[in-house]
Structure formats: C-alpha cells, structure tokens
Design a protein around this motif. Structure first.
Motif, PDB file in Angstrom:
ATOM      1  N   ILE A 136     -27.621 -19.900 -22.803  1.00  0.00           N
ATOM      2  CA  ILE A 136     -28.528 -20.862 -22.178  1.00  0.00           C
ATOM      3  C   ILE A 136     -28.554 -22.203 -22.910  1.00  0.00           C
ATOM      4  CG2 ILE A 136     -30.495 -19.941 -23.465  1.00  0.00           C
ATOM      5  CD1 ILE A 136     -32.227 -20.548 -20.993  1.00  0.00           C
ATOM      6  N   ARG A 137     -28.465 -22.176 -24.218  1.00  0.00           N
ATOM      7  CA  ARG A 137     -28.500 -23.421 -24.990  1.00  0.00           C
ATOM      8  C   ARG A 137     -27.151 -23.734 -25.629  1.00  0.00           C
ATOM      9  NH1 ARG A 137     -33.454 -25.436 -25.759  1.00  0.00           N
ATOM     10  NH2 ARG A 137     -32.773 -26.599 -27.588  1.00  0.00           N
ATOM     11  N   GLY A 138     -26.097 -23.212 -25.045  1.00  0.00           N
ATOM     12  CA  GLY A 138     -24.770 -23.521 -25.538  1.00  0.00           C
ATOM     13  C   GLY A 138     -24.493 -22.898 -26.894  1.00  0.00           C
ATOM     14  N   ILE A 139     -23.873 -23.653 -27.774  1.00  0.00           N
ATOM     15  CA  ILE A 139     -23.456 -23.146 -29.067  1.00  0.00           C
ATOM     16  C   ILE A 139     -24.647 -22.726 -29.917  1.00  0.00           C
ATOM     17  CG2 ILE A 139     -23.495 -25.345 -30.274  1.00  0.00           C
ATOM     18  CD1 ILE A 139     -20.731 -22.701 -30.560  1.00  0.00           C
ATOM     19  N   GLU A 140     -25.837 -23.305 -29.610  1.00  0.00           N
ATOM     20  CA  GLU A 140     -27.036 -22.967 -30.370  1.00  0.00           C
ATOM     21  C   GLU A 140     -27.407 -21.504 -30.183  1.00  0.00           C
ATOM     22  OE1 GLU A 140     -31.133 -25.063 -30.524  1.00  0.00           O
ATOM     23  OE2 GLU A 140     -29.677 -26.588 -29.928  1.00  0.00           O
ATOM     24  N   SER A 141     -27.524 -21.080 -28.918  1.00  0.00           N
ATOM     25  CA  SER A 141     -27.913 -19.702 -28.633  1.00  0.00           C
ATOM     26  C   SER A 141     -26.737 -18.747 -28.793  1.00  0.00           C
ATOM     27  CB  SER A 141     -28.484 -19.594 -27.221  1.00  0.00           C
ATOM     28  OG  SER A 141     -27.576 -20.117 -26.263  1.00  0.00           O
ATOM     29  N   THR A 142     -25.541 -19.200 -28.435  1.00  0.00           N
ATOM     30  CA  THR A 142     -24.359 -18.350 -28.561  1.00  0.00           C
ATOM     31  C   THR A 142     -24.095 -18.001 -30.016  1.00  0.00           C
ATOM     32  OG1 THR A 142     -23.381 -19.363 -26.608  1.00  0.00           O
ATOM     33  CG2 THR A 142     -21.907 -18.163 -28.065  1.00  0.00           C
TER      34      THR A 142
ATOM     35  N   THR B  94     -20.962  -5.164 -25.744  1.00  0.00           N
ATOM     36  CA  THR B  94     -21.076  -6.275 -26.698  1.00  0.00           C
ATOM     37  C   THR B  94     -19.745  -7.004 -26.863  1.00  0.00           C
ATOM     38  OG1 THR B  94     -20.714  -4.707 -28.514  1.00  0.00           O
ATOM     39  CG2 THR B  94     -22.991  -5.256 -27.963  1.00  0.00           C
ATOM     40  N   LEU B  95     -18.634  -6.253 -26.834  1.00  0.00           N
ATOM     41  CA  LEU B  95     -17.324  -6.895 -26.894  1.00  0.00           C
ATOM     42  C   LEU B  95     -17.113  -7.809 -25.700  1.00  0.00           C
ATOM     43  CD1 LEU B  95     -14.867  -4.076 -28.079  1.00  0.00           C
ATOM     44  CD2 LEU B  95     -15.286  -6.261 -29.220  1.00  0.00           C
ATOM     45  N   GLY B  96     -17.458  -7.301 -24.511  1.00  0.00           N
ATOM     46  CA  GLY B  96     -17.306  -8.115 -23.306  1.00  0.00           C
ATOM     47  C   GLY B  96     -18.188  -9.343 -23.332  1.00  0.00           C
ATOM     48  N   LEU B  97     -19.406  -9.200 -23.869  1.00  0.00           N
ATOM     49  CA  LEU B  97     -20.307 -10.350 -23.955  1.00  0.00           C
ATOM     50  C   LEU B  97     -19.716 -11.456 -24.819  1.00  0.00           C
ATOM     51  CD1 LEU B  97     -24.005  -9.116 -24.333  1.00  0.00           C
ATOM     52  CD2 LEU B  97     -23.002 -10.469 -22.497  1.00  0.00           C
ATOM     53  N   SER B  98     -19.162 -11.075 -25.967  1.00  0.00           N
ATOM     54  CA  SER B  98     -18.596 -12.098 -26.852  1.00  0.00           C
ATOM     55  C   SER B  98     -17.433 -12.818 -26.181  1.00  0.00           C
ATOM     56  CB  SER B  98     -18.148 -11.464 -28.173  1.00  0.00           C
ATOM     57  OG  SER B  98     -17.169 -10.461 -27.953  1.00  0.00           O
ATOM     58  N   SER B  99     -16.664 -12.115 -25.361  1.00  0.00           N
ATOM     59  CA  SER B  99     -15.582 -12.775 -24.617  1.00  0.00           C
ATOM     60  C   SER B  99     -16.147 -13.703 -23.541  1.00  0.00           C
ATOM     61  CB  SER B  99     -14.669 -11.731 -23.974  1.00  0.00           C
ATOM     62  OG  SER B  99     -14.038 -10.934 -24.942  1.00  0.00           O
ATOM     63  N   MET B 100     -17.239 -13.277 -22.912  1.00  0.00           N
ATOM     64  CA  MET B 100     -17.855 -14.106 -21.875  1.00  0.00           C
ATOM     65  C   MET B 100     -18.427 -15.399 -22.445  1.00  0.00           C
ATOM     66  SD  MET B 100     -17.484 -13.048 -18.811  1.00  0.00           S
ATOM     67  CE  MET B 100     -18.718 -14.126 -18.073  1.00  0.00           C
ATOM     68  N   PHE B 101     -18.857 -15.383 -23.710  1.00  0.00           N
ATOM     69  CA  PHE B 101     -19.354 -16.611 -24.316  1.00  0.00           C
ATOM     70  C   PHE B 101     -18.285 -17.704 -24.268  1.00  0.00           C
ATOM     71  CE2 PHE B 101     -22.208 -13.900 -27.309  1.00  0.00           C
ATOM     72  CZ  PHE B 101     -23.043 -13.629 -26.247  1.00  0.00           C
ATOM     73  N   GLY B 102     -17.060 -17.328 -24.663  1.00  0.00           N
ATOM     74  CA  GLY B 102     -15.972 -18.306 -24.641  1.00  0.00           C
ATOM     75  C   GLY B 102     -15.615 -18.742 -23.238  1.00  0.00           C
ATOM     76  N   ASN B 103     -15.606 -17.788 -22.302  1.00  0.00           N
ATOM     77  CA  ASN B 103     -15.282 -18.135 -20.914  1.00  0.00           C
ATOM     78  C   ASN B 103     -16.300 -19.119 -20.336  1.00  0.00           C
ATOM     79  OD1 ASN B 103     -12.943 -16.621 -20.656  1.00  0.00           O
ATOM     80  ND2 ASN B 103     -13.990 -14.817 -19.896  1.00  0.00           N
ATOM     81  N   MET B 104     -17.580 -18.848 -20.554  1.00  0.00           N
ATOM     82  CA  MET B 104     -18.611 -19.720 -19.994  1.00  0.00           C
ATOM     83  C   MET B 104     -18.617 -21.084 -20.672  1.00  0.00           C
ATOM     84  SD  MET B 104     -19.702 -18.053 -17.532  1.00  0.00           S
ATOM     85  CE  MET B 104     -20.903 -19.296 -17.032  1.00  0.00           C
ATOM     86  N   GLU B 105     -18.331 -21.100 -21.983  1.00  0.00           N
ATOM     87  CA  GLU B 105     -18.252 -22.396 -22.669  1.00  0.00           C
ATOM     88  C   GLU B 105     -17.085 -23.210 -22.118  1.00  0.00           C
ATOM     89  OE1 GLU B 105     -20.215 -24.948 -25.007  1.00  0.00           O
ATOM     90  OE2 GLU B 105     -20.744 -22.828 -24.854  1.00  0.00           O
ATOM     91  N   SER B 106     -16.006 -22.528 -21.700  1.00  0.00           N
ATOM     92  CA  SER B 106     -14.851 -23.213 -21.098  1.00  0.00           C
ATOM     93  C   SER B 106     -15.187 -23.795 -19.739  1.00  0.00           C
ATOM     94  CB  SER B 106     -13.680 -22.233 -20.947  1.00  0.00           C
ATOM     95  OG  SER B 106     -13.328 -21.655 -22.175  1.00  0.00           O
ATOM     96  N   ILE B 107     -16.252 -23.311 -19.120  1.00  0.00           N
ATOM     97  CA  ILE B 107     -16.680 -23.835 -17.825  1.00  0.00           C
ATOM     98  C   ILE B 107     -17.743 -24.913 -17.997  1.00  0.00           C
ATOM     99  CG2 ILE B 107     -17.801 -23.229 -15.636  1.00  0.00           C
ATOM    100  CD1 ILE B 107     -16.630 -20.405 -15.964  1.00  0.00           C
ATOM    101  N   ILE B 108     -18.733 -24.629 -18.822  1.00  0.00           N
ATOM    102  CA  ILE B 108     -19.900 -25.511 -18.922  1.00  0.00           C
ATOM    103  C   ILE B 108     -19.577 -26.800 -19.663  1.00  0.00           C
ATOM    104  CG2 ILE B 108     -22.229 -25.687 -19.867  1.00  0.00           C
ATOM    105  CD1 ILE B 108     -22.388 -22.590 -19.453  1.00  0.00           C
TER     106      ILE B 108
END
Length: 526
Positions: free
Chosen positions: A119-125, A329-343
């Motif tokens: 939600i807050r980008g790199i801060e929350s991720t 949890t593994l999938g979540l960490s991968s999704m962080f990078g995917n969503m950052e690549s979009i946002i």
C-alpha cells in the motif's frame, strides 16, 4: 543492467527505454494475474490444512452415500481433491463453466493481502519482506531435516543431481527458469533500485543477489527432493507389494514368503520356469526411476505430488500448514516485485493527478488485476493459467532482456555505463563485466531466444485435459487447442513486444511532426 538503476546517469541516454519499459510493465501485469491465482490455490489448501485427517487423504462418499465417489476411486484422493473439489475443472478449454465462488473469495483475500503489503510502496513492502523472506528459510530447514531422515531421500537427491544433460530441453528450461528466479527483465529490480542512494555499491548487490538466489534454489531443491524421494520409494514399495500379492495368490506360495528384497530373484526364477503363467498375471512395471519421473513440475508438484507425500508423514496436518504457509509467503514476496514493476512506472508516467495519493493508485492497480483474474476462477481457469504461464512471459522476457543489454552496451555505451558505476562505487568495472555486457550476455540471450522459438515451433499447441470419459482415465487426455485459443496464445506471445514498434512509430511520427512544424515556422511570411 539493473545494478545502476538508482543512479540517474543511465536514464539520460536511451530514448528506447519507453518501449521496453511499457513492455516490462505489460509482462508484469500479465504475470501478476496468474501468479496471484496460484496464491489463491495455495490459500485454499492452507485453510483446508487445519483438519485432521486432511481432506485430500480419502475419497468422499458418493451421492447415495453408499460408497466412495466413482471419479475418486478411478483416480486418487489427492487428484480428486485438486481437480474436482478445488478446480471443479471442465473436460475442455472451450467449456468455460461457472465461477467457483470459494476460489473467487480466496482470490479477493489474496489481492487484499497483496494490497495491504504494498500500500505504501517500498515503505510497507520493506517491513513485510522481513517475514516473507525469512519464514521460508525456517520452513525449508525443518523440511530438510525431516526429509533427510526419511527412507528414499538418497534416491531423491541422486535423481536431483543426475539430470539428463544430453537433452537440450533441460538446458532450455534451466535458462528460461532463471528469468523467473532472478526476476530478470520484469522491471522490479530497477523499480526497487531507484530508491537506493546514488553512492550505493550496486556491484556488490548484483553479486550477492545472484549468489543468494542460486544457493537458495539449491537449498530448496535438496529439501523438496528428499521428500519427493520418500514418496517415490513409498509408491515403489506399494507397487512391489501388489505384484508380490499376485504372485503369492497365483502360485499358491506361503503368506509372507516373498518380501520386497526377494521379489526380483523370485520373479526371475518364475519367468525362467513358468513364463506363460507370469505373463498372464499382468504384473506392473515397478521401477523407482519411473516413480521419480512422476514428480511433476508446475502446479502438479505442489498440489498433487507433494501433498500426497505429506500424507505419508506423521503429523500430516502440521506439515501441510507449514508447507502451504511457506508457499504463500514465497508467492507474496514475488508479488511485491511484480506490483512494484506496475505501480512505479504508472507513477513515473503521471497517469494520475499528483494530488491523488499513492495508496489510491495502488488500490486501483490491485482492483484491476483482481477483476482481470476472475477468469481463472472459472472451471476452465486452470487451462487458461497454463496458457498464460507458457506464452505470456518467457518469450517476451528474453526479447526485453536482449534489448536492455544491447541498449546499455551499444546505444548508451559501455564506457559511459562504466563511468556511472565508477561514480557510484568508486571502482571502474573490470574486463570481465565489460566483456559480459558487450559479448557474452547478448550472444547467450540470442541463442536461448532462437532455441526457444525453434522448440515452440515444433511443439503442437495442445493441452492435457482432465476428462472422466477418457479411455485411459485417470491419465489426462492430450487435446489440441481450438483455433480461437491458438490465436489467444499467439497474441499473448507478442502483445508486450508490440510496444517496441508501436513506441518507435509514435516517436517517428512525433519527430516528423516537429520537423514539419519547425519548417513551417521558418517559412517567411508574405
């Protein structure tokens, strides 16, 4: 390529960046759709793991409640839970079926968790990653200790470290897998690196990421294949037991007169003395290697093979909770990078007003992804997920990685690139890095691309359907994709790449218009 992304220098020199950037954004969007659907399935299994016995451990009753479900008896409890209770899959990709509401609820929950974490980008991720990155190591260590103590672990590890290196497909699969493992050409590394300070030691980061990734893959493989070896040994033993029972009954041998160790010698003797009678028994071929080969990849590995292996372990529900919790949890960490690549690209392009909070844009992105992924909750959703997995990312990632390497090495220039890195780290890249950027990486990527396209051209566009009416059920029936699905496969292959010529054409038209306007301004007025 990714290492100096936090330094503004490389961003000045490449007008080709918009096309590759939009292409990477599109790939990340498509991958996020089906990747989070896998998390949906994982969440469904995780919730069902809090039961004893596990729901995939036995066949349910039929409609008359007089016996087990026929489909389950013909296949196995694990396969039945996956194909019928979870996916409720149709027998053909053309038959979309209805939305599976339990999967839709899990899909909404998965996207809600992703939204809360990014939600807050790199801060929350950055805060969430401490748990999502470290928890899998804890679970893998537990599985490793337990797996190495199980019978068959040695055979599983032997199978892992002795692949068929003569098969070109093995090398091609390994090469394409590294794109997903390292998230190459997705844009996530560049997005995260843009938050680094200008003097960050990007060279050290690149080496550490590569080493940790490779060692983690090896560590996880040892843990998983030790358990898979246990399952294969268990299945092999049960196969031998069935054959032994047939021999004892057919030849009227004393009970327990033949054990697993003696089976091969007894069978050889009977084949030599009474081959006709042995042939009529229809004995199964029991080879440990065949059972190891059945340790499928993809979704079958997690939801069929490994779940069945867990059933044979004492305290199965606890192991299931740990395993699917780790996968989530593994999938979540991968999704962080995917969503950052979009946002991050959306923020950089200014698609929303600057007064719109980032939380709102992140929420809109997650909502669009959730609505787009509803098609995977249909009864045919598993077939479409396989289509996206096979055709949406691999080819496009190779192309964009090639464009990025060529763009940096030959358009922007290795010398200028080295100057930027020297400004960041205080050291100029050595000959190894420069040769890799200019020669080794482009040639490797080009070779992999050609080999992948050649393999793709020779492979028929087909899929394996779960059809209870199939003659060889529970084996899956191989079917050819209908024409409209084949068109969708081709579109997925080329959709992200189309940004390259589209942006190039737009830039040419814009340059032509500017030139025309300049010429008109210079024309003297009468």
């Amino acid at each position: 390529l990714v290492t100096p992304a936090g330094w503004p220098g490389p961003r000045r020199g490449a007008d080709c960046r918009p096309s590759a950037g939009l292409g990477c954004l599109t790939v990340s969007f498509l991958v996020s759709l089906y990747y989070n659907t896998v998390l949906t399935w994982v969440l469904w299994y995780f919730l069902n793991s809090f039961q004893n016995p596990l729901p995939w451990g036995s066949c349910p009753l039929d409609l008359n409640r007089t016996g087990s479900a026929e489909e389950c008896q013909a296949s196995s409890p694990v396969s039945y839970f996956w194909y019928r209770r979870t996916l409720n899959v149709t027998a053909d990709v053309s038959d979309s079926g209805s939305i599976q509401w339990r999967l839709l609820a899990c899909l909404a929950a998965s996207w809600a968790v992703v939204y809360v974490c990014v939600i807050r980008g790199i801060e929350s991720t950055g805060k969430a990653i401490y748990f999502t990155a470290l928890f899998p190591y804890l679970v893998l260590t537990i599985f490793l200790i337990r797996g190495l103590s199980l019978p068959g672990a040695v055979e599983g590890l032997t199978y892992l470290f002795t692949p068929d290196v003569s098969c070109p497909r093995v090398w091609l699969d390994a090469a394409t897998q590294i794109f997903f493992s390292l998230s190459l050409a997705f844009g996530g590394h560049i997005a995260f690196a843009s938050y680094n300070p200008p003097r960050n030691n990007c060279e050290k980061d690149a080496v550490i990421i590569s080493l940790v990734n490779s060692l983690t893959s090896l560590y996880a493989s040892i843990a998983m294949f030790s358990v898979l070896g246990f399952k294969a040994a268990n299945d092999h033993g049960r196969c031998l037991d069935r054959n032994i029972l047939r021999l004892i009954n057919a030849f009227e041998l004393p009970d327990q007169s033949v054990d697993r160790d003696d089976y091969a010698a007894v069978l050889t003797h009977l084949n030599a003395t009474q081959p006709e009678r042995v042939a009529r028994l229809g004995l199964e071929t029991c080879r440990l290697e065949d059972f190891l080969d059945k340790s499928a990849s993809g979704t079958g590995l997690a939801f069929i093979i490994f779940t069945e292996a867990i059933l044979h372990m004492p305290g199965a529900p606890g192991w299931a909770v740990l395993f699917f919790g780790m996968l989530f949890t593994l999938g979540l960490s991968s999704m962080f990078g995917n969503m950052e690549s979009i946002i991050t690209p959306l923020l950089d392009m200014g698609v929303t007003h600057r007064f719109v909070p980032k939380e709102v844009l992140t929420g809109l992105a997650c909502l669009v992804c959730f609505l787009s992924a509803i098609c995977f909750t249909l009864q045919s959703g598993n077939y479409w997920l396989e289509i996206f997995d096979n055709y949406a990312a691999p080819l496009n990632l190779m192309v964009f990685a090639f464009f990025e390497v060529v763009g940096v090495a030959y358009v922007y220039g290795v010398q200028r690139f080295s100057d930027d890195i020297e400004s960041m780290t205080g050291r100029r890249p050595g000959l190894y890095w420069q040769v890799t950027w200019k020669v080794v990486s482009p040639l490797l990527l080009l070779t992999i691309f050609v080999a992948y396209v050649a393999t793709l051209a020779r492979t028929p566009l087909s899929y394996k359907a779960w059809d209870t009416q199939y003659v060889w059920f529970p084996s899956r029936q191989e079917k050819s994709y209908p024409g409209w699905v084949q068109a969708a496969c081709v579109l997925l292959c080329f959709l992200p790449i189309l940004w390259v010529p589209a942006v190039a054409l737009a830039q040419l038209l814009a340059a032509h218009r500017r030139k025309k306007d300049t010429g008109r301004d210079r024309c003297p007025k009468l």
